[in-house]
Motif scaffolding. Structure first.
Motif, PDB file in Angstrom:
ATOM      1  N   GLN A 267       0.825  -1.209   0.000  1.00 51.24           N
ATOM      2  CA  GLN A 267       0.000   0.000   0.000  1.00 51.24           C
ATOM      3  C   GLN A 267       0.859   1.259   0.000  1.00 51.24           C
ATOM      4  O   GLN A 267       0.542   2.244  -0.673  1.00 51.24           O
ATOM      5  CB  GLN A 267      -0.930   0.003   1.219  1.00 51.24           C
ATOM      6  CG  GLN A 267      -1.998   1.099   1.170  1.00 51.24           C
ATOM      7  CD  GLN A 267      -2.900   0.976  -0.030  1.00 51.24           C
ATOM      8  OE1 GLN A 267      -3.468  -0.087  -0.275  1.00 51.24           O
ATOM      9  NE2 GLN A 267      -3.031   2.045  -0.818  1.00 51.24           N
ATOM     10  N   TYR A 268       1.969   1.208   0.737  1.00 48.89           N
ATOM     11  CA  TYR A 268       2.890   2.351   0.731  1.00 48.89           C
ATOM     12  C   TYR A 268       3.406   2.611  -0.677  1.00 48.89           C
ATOM     13  O   TYR A 268       3.449   3.761  -1.135  1.00 48.89           O
ATOM     14  CB  TYR A 268       4.062   2.075   1.683  1.00 48.89           C
ATOM     15  CG  TYR A 268       5.199   3.063   1.566  1.00 48.89           C
ATOM     16  CD1 TYR A 268       5.219   4.224   2.343  1.00 48.89           C
ATOM     17  CD2 TYR A 268       6.248   2.846   0.668  1.00 48.89           C
ATOM     18  CE1 TYR A 268       6.260   5.142   2.221  1.00 48.89           C
ATOM     19  CE2 TYR A 268       7.284   3.752   0.548  1.00 48.89           C
ATOM     20  CZ  TYR A 268       7.281   4.903   1.317  1.00 48.89           C
ATOM     21  OH  TYR A 268       8.309   5.806   1.191  1.00 48.89           O
ATOM     22  N   LEU A 269       3.805   1.551  -1.376  1.00 46.07           N
ATOM     23  CA  LEU A 269       4.306   1.702  -2.738  1.00 46.07           C
ATOM     24  C   LEU A 269       3.240   2.292  -3.654  1.00 46.07           C
ATOM     25  O   LEU A 269       3.513   3.185  -4.455  1.00 46.07           O
ATOM     26  CB  LEU A 269       4.783   0.355  -3.275  1.00 46.07           C
ATOM     27  CG  LEU A 269       5.990  -0.275  -2.566  1.00 46.07           C
ATOM     28  CD1 LEU A 269       6.262  -1.668  -3.130  1.00 46.07           C
ATOM     29  CD2 LEU A 269       7.227   0.605  -2.693  1.00 46.07           C
ATOM     30  N   ALA A 270       2.013   1.791  -3.521  1.00 51.40           N
ATOM     31  CA  ALA A 270       0.920   2.291  -4.363  1.00 51.40           C
ATOM     32  C   ALA A 270       0.637   3.757  -4.069  1.00 51.40           C
ATOM     33  O   ALA A 270       0.455   4.565  -4.993  1.00 51.40           O
ATOM     34  CB  ALA A 270      -0.332   1.446  -4.140  1.00 51.40           C
ATOM     35  N   ASP A 271       0.610   4.121  -2.793  1.00 50.97           N
ATOM     36  CA  ASP A 271       0.298   5.502  -2.407  1.00 50.97           C
ATOM     37  C   ASP A 271       1.369   6.480  -2.879  1.00 50.97           C
ATOM     38  O   ASP A 271       1.078   7.668  -3.099  1.00 50.97           O
ATOM     39  CB  ASP A 271       0.165   5.609  -0.887  1.00 50.97           C
ATOM     40  CG  ASP A 271      -1.069   4.893  -0.354  1.00 50.97           C
ATOM     41  OD1 ASP A 271      -1.967   4.583  -1.170  1.00 50.97           O
ATOM     42  OD2 ASP A 271      -1.116   4.635   0.865  1.00 50.97           O
ATOM     43  N   ASN A 272       2.602   5.989  -3.024  1.00 51.31           N
ATOM     44  CA  ASN A 272       3.706   6.866  -3.399  1.00 51.31           C
ATOM     45  C   ASN A 272       4.116   6.738  -4.857  1.00 51.31           C
ATOM     46  O   ASN A 272       5.216   7.142  -5.245  1.00 51.31           O
ATOM     47  CB  ASN A 272       4.905   6.603  -2.489  1.00 51.31           C
ATOM     48  CG  ASN A 272       4.695   7.143  -1.082  1.00 51.31           C
ATOM     49  OD1 ASN A 272       4.920   8.325  -0.815  1.00 51.31           O
ATOM     50  ND2 ASN A 272       4.234   6.284  -0.182  1.00 51.31           N
ATOM     51  N   GLY A 273       3.223   6.210  -5.684  1.00 49.37           N
ATOM     52  CA  GLY A 273       3.474   6.150  -7.130  1.00 49.37           C
ATOM     53  C   GLY A 273       4.748   5.420  -7.477  1.00 49.37           C
ATOM     54  O   GLY A 273       5.504   5.838  -8.357  1.00 49.37           O
TER      55      GLY A 273
ATOM     56  N   GLU B  44       9.999   6.559  -6.414  1.00 45.17           N
ATOM     57  CA  GLU B  44       8.682   7.053  -6.002  1.00 45.17           C
ATOM     58  C   GLU B  44       8.419   8.429  -6.574  1.00 45.17           C
ATOM     59  O   GLU B  44       9.346   9.172  -6.917  1.00 45.17           O
ATOM     60  CB  GLU B  44       8.599   7.065  -4.475  1.00 45.17           C
ATOM     61  CG  GLU B  44       8.742   5.663  -3.872  1.00 45.17           C
ATOM     62  CD  GLU B  44       8.948   5.669  -2.371  1.00 45.17           C
ATOM     63  OE1 GLU B  44       8.694   6.729  -1.731  1.00 45.17           O
ATOM     64  OE2 GLU B  44       9.372   4.629  -1.827  1.00 45.17           O
ATOM     65  N   ASN B  45       7.136   8.761  -6.675  1.00 49.24           N
ATOM     66  CA  ASN B  45       6.714  10.029  -7.258  1.00 49.24           C
ATOM     67  C   ASN B  45       5.845  10.772  -6.254  1.00 49.24           C
ATOM     68  O   ASN B  45       4.871  10.209  -5.737  1.00 49.24           O
ATOM     69  CB  ASN B  45       5.943   9.782  -8.562  1.00 49.24           C
ATOM     70  CG  ASN B  45       5.899  11.004  -9.442  1.00 49.24           C
ATOM     71  OD1 ASN B  45       6.569  11.996  -9.179  1.00 49.24           O
ATOM     72  ND2 ASN B  45       5.109  10.947 -10.491  1.00 49.24           N
ATOM     73  N   SER B  46       6.182  12.018  -5.987  1.00 49.23           N
ATOM     74  CA  SER B  46       5.517  12.764  -4.918  1.00 49.23           C
ATOM     75  C   SER B  46       4.020  12.962  -5.154  1.00 49.23           C
ATOM     76  O   SER B  46       3.255  13.104  -4.203  1.00 49.23           O
ATOM     77  CB  SER B  46       6.176  14.140  -4.741  1.00 49.23           C
ATOM     78  OG  SER B  46       6.132  14.879  -5.954  1.00 49.23           O
ATOM     79  N   ASP B  47       3.586  12.952  -6.426  1.00 50.82           N
ATOM     80  CA  ASP B  47       2.149  13.132  -6.669  1.00 50.82           C
ATOM     81  C   ASP B  47       1.386  11.808  -6.695  1.00 50.82           C
ATOM     82  O   ASP B  47       0.185  11.779  -6.955  1.00 50.82           O
ATOM     83  CB  ASP B  47       1.906  13.890  -7.971  1.00 50.82           C
ATOM     84  CG  ASP B  47       2.412  13.154  -9.202  1.00 50.82           C
ATOM     85  OD1 ASP B  47       2.808  11.980  -9.075  1.00 50.82           O
ATOM     86  OD2 ASP B  47       2.396  13.747 -10.291  1.00 50.82           O
ATOM     87  N   GLY B  48       2.076  10.699  -6.394  1.00 54.73           N
ATOM     88  CA  GLY B  48       1.409   9.415  -6.302  1.00 54.73           C
ATOM     89  C   GLY B  48       1.142   8.728  -7.625  1.00 54.73           C
ATOM     90  O   GLY B  48       0.531   7.661  -7.654  1.00 54.73           O
ATOM     91  N   VAL B  49       1.589   9.320  -8.720  1.00 52.26           N
ATOM     92  CA  VAL B  49       1.366   8.740 -10.043  1.00 52.26           C
ATOM     93  C   VAL B  49       2.677   8.122 -10.533  1.00 52.26           C
ATOM     94  O   VAL B  49       3.692   8.822 -10.604  1.00 52.26           O
ATOM     95  CB  VAL B  49       0.877   9.807 -11.049  1.00 52.26           C
ATOM     96  CG1 VAL B  49       0.702   9.192 -12.432  1.00 52.26           C
ATOM     97  CG2 VAL B  49      -0.413  10.438 -10.565  1.00 52.26           C
TER      98      VAL B  49
END
Length: 254
Positions: free
Chosen positions: A113-119, A186-191
């Protein structure tokens, strides 16, 4: 196919009527005609085309190091095309990554979930050598990914550097063999951004005080890598700076 079957069926019916008539007259029954046997042939299965394991390689880095007994060992690092951590195609990479890096920084565990939330995007790395199970004259440092995000390395004789701080400071490789790596971006906008791997640094090094060297440093950037525009990315050094103690490419800053 319909017409021949109809004729066979019609002939059989006529024969049955004739047999019945002769039987009523006391004559010996005529043998019942047999129709042609139809054999159903199964098509011969065609061989599935084998997937090319090199088709998604972005670049390779190769070099030579020495074993304890003085023999030369070739080492190679290949980066494969990244995938978004939420994709089905990333399931095996997620499992490998989390098996090593789930503790995160200690304060922040890393979960799916952390990975998904952080794109998150995951970059698979394959590290090989020309001979198995040879102790290196000095451990080889393995670097792939960004210092801001975690990386996992799985293989015999691989330990995190420094010991006790896994996933953020590289790995030490003590004996030849095969290593599988997964780098997180990781991407700060979650994408998920599949181009973030270009902000990583990749390659090998040895302790400059060990007396050991890294020789024959060579880099090959594939067409797949070129299509990702690393050749014109600001801050990307594709040269494979072999200085005797390291063989590295990647982001060096703008």
């Amino acid at each position: 196919m319909g017409a021949p079957l109809f004729r066979v069926a019609g002939s059989a019916l006529a024969a049955m009527v004739l047999v019945g008539t002769l039987a009523g007259c006391g004559a010996a029954p005529a043998p019942e005609p047999t129709g042609p046997t139809q054999v159903s042939e199964s098509p011969t299965p065609s061989a599935e085309p084998s997937a090319d394991p090199t088709a998604d390689i972005l670049f390779t880095i190769t070099a030579n190091v020495r074993a304890v007994d003085g023999r030369t060992v070739g080492i190679s690092m290949a980066a494969h095309a990244p995938v978004a951590s939420v994709d089905d195609a990333a399931s095996a990479y997620r499992a490998q990554f989390l098996s090593v890096c789930s503790a995160g920084t200690g304060a922040q565990p890393i979960t799916e979930q952390y990975l998904a939330d952080n794109g998150s995007t995951l970059l698979p790395i394959t590290i090989t050598s020309t001979a198995p199970d040879l102790a290196f004259a000095t451990p080889v440092g393995l670097y792939f990914g960004s210092p801001y995000f975690a990386q996992a390395a799985i293989g015999n004789s691989v330990t995190p550097e420094p010991v006790g701080q896994p996933c953020f400071y590289g790995f030490s490789w003590a004996k030849s063999g095969e290593v599988h790596g997964v780098a997180d971006f990781e991407n700060s906008d979650g994408v998920p951004d599949l181009n973030q791997w270009k902000f990583g640094r990749y390659g090998f090094s040895v302790d400059p005080n060990s007396g050991s060297t890294i020789e024959a440093c060579s880099v090959t950037i594939t067409e797949v890598g070129m299509k990702n525009s690393i050749d014109d990315s600001p801050g990307w050094d594709p040269s494979g700076a072999g200085d005797g103690i390291s063989c590295m490419i990647g982001y060096v800053g703008e």
